[in-house]
Design an enzyme around this catalytic site. Sequence first.
Site, PDB file in Angstrom:
ATOM      1  N   LYS A   9      22.291 -56.773 -90.658  1.00 36.68           N
ATOM      2  CA  LYS A   9      22.864 -57.967 -90.246  1.00 36.68           C
ATOM      3  C   LYS A   9      24.075 -58.333 -91.015  1.00 36.68           C
ATOM      4  O   LYS A   9      24.301 -57.894 -92.267  1.00 36.68           O
ATOM      5  CB  LYS A   9      21.988 -59.103 -89.933  1.00 36.68           C
ATOM      6  CG  LYS A   9      20.901 -58.710 -88.725  1.00 36.68           C
ATOM      7  CD  LYS A   9      20.062 -60.024 -88.664  1.00 36.68           C
ATOM      8  CE  LYS A   9      18.942 -59.668 -87.597  1.00 36.68           C
ATOM      9  NZ  LYS A   9      18.137 -61.026 -87.287  1.00 36.68           N
ATOM     10  N   TYR A  49      20.170 -59.444 -77.358  1.00 37.82           N
ATOM     11  CA  TYR A  49      19.250 -60.626 -77.853  1.00 37.82           C
ATOM     12  C   TYR A  49      18.959 -61.359 -76.483  1.00 37.82           C
ATOM     13  O   TYR A  49      18.769 -62.581 -76.625  1.00 37.82           O
ATOM     14  CB  TYR A  49      19.849 -61.514 -78.792  1.00 37.82           C
ATOM     15  CG  TYR A  49      19.729 -61.148 -80.107  1.00 37.82           C
ATOM     16  CD1 TYR A  49      18.394 -60.683 -80.530  1.00 37.82           C
ATOM     17  CD2 TYR A  49      20.710 -60.973 -81.199  1.00 37.82           C
ATOM     18  CE1 TYR A  49      18.438 -60.242 -81.887  1.00 37.82           C
ATOM     19  CE2 TYR A  49      20.500 -60.657 -82.386  1.00 37.82           C
ATOM     20  CZ  TYR A  49      19.181 -60.286 -82.911  1.00 37.82           C
ATOM     21  OH  TYR A  49      18.901 -59.847 -84.084  1.00 37.82           O
ATOM     22  N   PHE A  57      17.874 -71.630 -80.528  1.00 40.96           N
ATOM     23  CA  PHE A  57      18.647 -70.750 -81.623  1.00 40.96           C
ATOM     24  C   PHE A  57      19.622 -69.857 -81.020  1.00 40.96           C
ATOM     25  O   PHE A  57      20.314 -69.174 -81.848  1.00 40.96           O
ATOM     26  CB  PHE A  57      17.673 -70.237 -82.676  1.00 40.96           C
ATOM     27  CG  PHE A  57      16.750 -69.376 -82.169  1.00 40.96           C
ATOM     28  CD1 PHE A  57      16.942 -68.146 -81.938  1.00 40.96           C
ATOM     29  CD2 PHE A  57      15.254 -69.743 -81.889  1.00 40.96           C
ATOM     30  CE1 PHE A  57      15.999 -67.026 -81.433  1.00 40.96           C
ATOM     31  CE2 PHE A  57      14.611 -68.746 -81.544  1.00 40.96           C
ATOM     32  CZ  PHE A  57      14.551 -67.414 -81.280  1.00 40.96           C
ATOM     33  N   ASN A 112      18.165 -63.516 -91.888  1.00 42.11           N
ATOM     34  CA  ASN A 112      17.121 -62.616 -92.384  1.00 42.11           C
ATOM     35  C   ASN A 112      17.471 -61.347 -92.514  1.00 42.11           C
ATOM     36  O   ASN A 112      16.656 -60.531 -92.463  1.00 42.11           O
ATOM     37  CB  ASN A 112      15.811 -63.150 -91.500  1.00 42.11           C
ATOM     38  CG  ASN A 112      16.179 -62.801 -90.147  1.00 42.11           C
ATOM     39  OD1 ASN A 112      17.198 -62.217 -89.739  1.00 42.11           O
ATOM     40  ND2 ASN A 112      15.240 -62.852 -89.247  1.00 42.11           N
ATOM     41  N   HIS A 115      17.230 -56.252 -88.605  1.00 42.41           N
ATOM     42  CA  HIS A 115      16.805 -56.186 -87.372  1.00 42.41           C
ATOM     43  C   HIS A 115      15.799 -54.898 -87.020  1.00 42.41           C
ATOM     44  O   HIS A 115      16.383 -53.836 -87.495  1.00 42.41           O
ATOM     45  CB  HIS A 115      17.639 -56.324 -86.100  1.00 42.41           C
ATOM     46  CG  HIS A 115      17.106 -56.052 -84.756  1.00 42.41           C
ATOM     47  ND1 HIS A 115      16.483 -57.025 -84.033  1.00 42.41           N
ATOM     48  CD2 HIS A 115      17.049 -54.921 -84.147  1.00 42.41           C
ATOM     49  CE1 HIS A 115      16.081 -56.371 -82.856  1.00 42.41           C
ATOM     50  NE2 HIS A 115      16.258 -55.032 -82.952  1.00 42.41           N
ATOM     51  N   GLU A 126      16.607 -50.336 -77.075  1.00 41.53           N
ATOM     52  CA  GLU A 126      17.701 -50.861 -78.225  1.00 41.53           C
ATOM     53  C   GLU A 126      18.298 -49.720 -78.822  1.00 41.53           C
ATOM     54  O   GLU A 126      19.919 -49.769 -78.977  1.00 41.53           O
ATOM     55  CB  GLU A 126      17.001 -51.446 -79.234  1.00 41.53           C
ATOM     56  CG  GLU A 126      16.272 -52.858 -78.689  1.00 41.53           C
ATOM     57  CD  GLU A 126      15.696 -53.796 -79.824  1.00 41.53           C
ATOM     58  OE1 GLU A 126      15.695 -53.091 -80.896  1.00 41.53           O
ATOM     59  OE2 GLU A 126      15.256 -54.973 -79.451  1.00 41.53           O
TER      60      GLU A 126
HETATM   61  P1  IDP Z   1      12.409 -60.621 -85.415  1.00 44.72           P
HETATM   62  O1  IDP Z   1      13.943 -60.480 -85.904  1.00 44.72           O
HETATM   63  O2  IDP Z   1      11.599 -60.612 -86.552  1.00 44.72           O
HETATM   64  O3  IDP Z   1      11.916 -59.494 -84.358  1.00 44.72           O
HETATM   65  P2  IDP Z   1      12.609 -62.389 -82.982  1.00 44.72           P
HETATM   66  O4  IDP Z   1      11.372 -63.291 -82.969  1.00 44.72           O
HETATM   67  O5  IDP Z   1      12.703 -61.360 -82.458  1.00 44.72           O
HETATM   68  O6  IDP Z   1      12.448 -62.129 -84.820  1.00 44.72           O
HETATM   69  O7  IDP Z   1      14.126 -63.258 -83.370  1.00 44.72           O
HETATM   70  C1  IDP Z   1      15.487 -62.739 -83.431  1.00 44.72           C
HETATM   71  C2  IDP Z   1      16.017 -63.245 -84.316  1.00 44.72           C
HETATM   72  O8  IDP Z   1      16.624 -64.544 -84.089  1.00 44.72           O
HETATM   73  C3  IDP Z   1      15.586 -63.406 -85.717  1.00 44.72           C
HETATM   74  O9  IDP Z   1      15.633 -62.325 -86.573  1.00 44.72           O
HETATM   75  C4  IDP Z   1      16.151 -64.548 -86.285  1.00 44.72           C
HETATM   76  O10 IDP Z   1      17.447 -63.882 -87.000  1.00 44.72           O
HETATM   77  C5  IDP Z   1      16.665 -65.494 -85.104  1.00 44.72           C
HETATM   78  N1  IDP Z   1      15.585 -66.271 -84.995  1.00 44.72           N
HETATM   79  C6  IDP Z   1      14.490 -66.392 -84.642  1.00 44.72           C
HETATM   80  N2  IDP Z   1      13.738 -67.431 -84.342  1.00 44.72           N
HETATM   81  C7  IDP Z   1      14.562 -68.368 -84.865  1.00 44.72           C
HETATM   82  C8  IDP Z   1      14.477 -69.724 -85.249  1.00 44.72           C
HETATM   83  O11 IDP Z   1      13.457 -70.609 -84.977  1.00 44.72           O
HETATM   84  N3  IDP Z   1      15.703 -70.211 -85.781  1.00 44.72           N
HETATM   85  C9  IDP Z   1      16.873 -69.654 -86.019  1.00 44.72           C
HETATM   86  N4  IDP Z   1      16.836 -68.339 -85.998  1.00 44.72           N
HETATM   87  C10 IDP Z   1      15.674 -67.858 -85.397  1.00 44.72           C
HETATM   88 MG    MG Z   2      12.799 -59.239 -82.361  1.00 44.10          MG
END
Ligand code: IDP
Ligand code: MG
Length: 149
Positions: A9, A49, A57, A112, A115, A126
């Site tokens: 990312k 997404y 978010f 984070n 992805h 994807e």
């Molecule tokens: P993942 O990336 O571990 O699969 P997902 O639940 O698919 O997690 O969420 C996609 C992305 O959205 C996450 O990697 C993170 O960057 C963002 N995200 C998910 N939940 C939150 C939140 O509660 N606050 C802010 N960003 C979030």
């Molecule tokens: Mg995900």
Amino acid sequence: MERTLILVKPDGVQRGLIGEIVSRFERRGLKLAGMKFMQMSRELAEQHYGIHKGRPFYDALVDYITSGPIVAMAWEGKEAIAAARATMGATNPVSAAPGTIRGDFGMEIGRNLVHGSDSVENGVKEVSLFFKEEELVAWDRVTDSWIRE
Ligand code: IDP
Ligand code: MG
């Protein structure tokens, strides 16, 4: 044989962690099938997404993922999805285990670093969103018999 879409990312790129992140998947034994350095359009981000549309978010997530260049990769192999997710660590870096990418380099769920696809079906979807079939490379890796039984 599974395929997973892995993205470094924008925070991973800006922080100079491309090599570090790629190297973890490479050393683990996943096999690289495709790689590109690019900046995601809002349209691509909204497709990628789409499942999160309507969540609080979502707008920040689309802003984040389009805020700078990323590295998009397709990695493949038996159980590639689970192996890659374990290497990435939990979505929230604060609870991600040390030794994982997010656990070693992250502090915020919205920053984070990486992805990875979360299911075999989403891996297929994807990867095809980011790569044309002819951009993926089928190759023999000489170390395969030392990585796979
Ligand atoms: P993942 O990336 O571990 O699969 P997902 O639940 O698919 O997690 O969420 C996609 C992305 O959205 C996450 O990697 C993170 O960057 C963002 N995200 C998910 N939940 C939150 C939140 O509660 N606050 C802010 N960003 C979030
Ligand atoms: Mg995900």
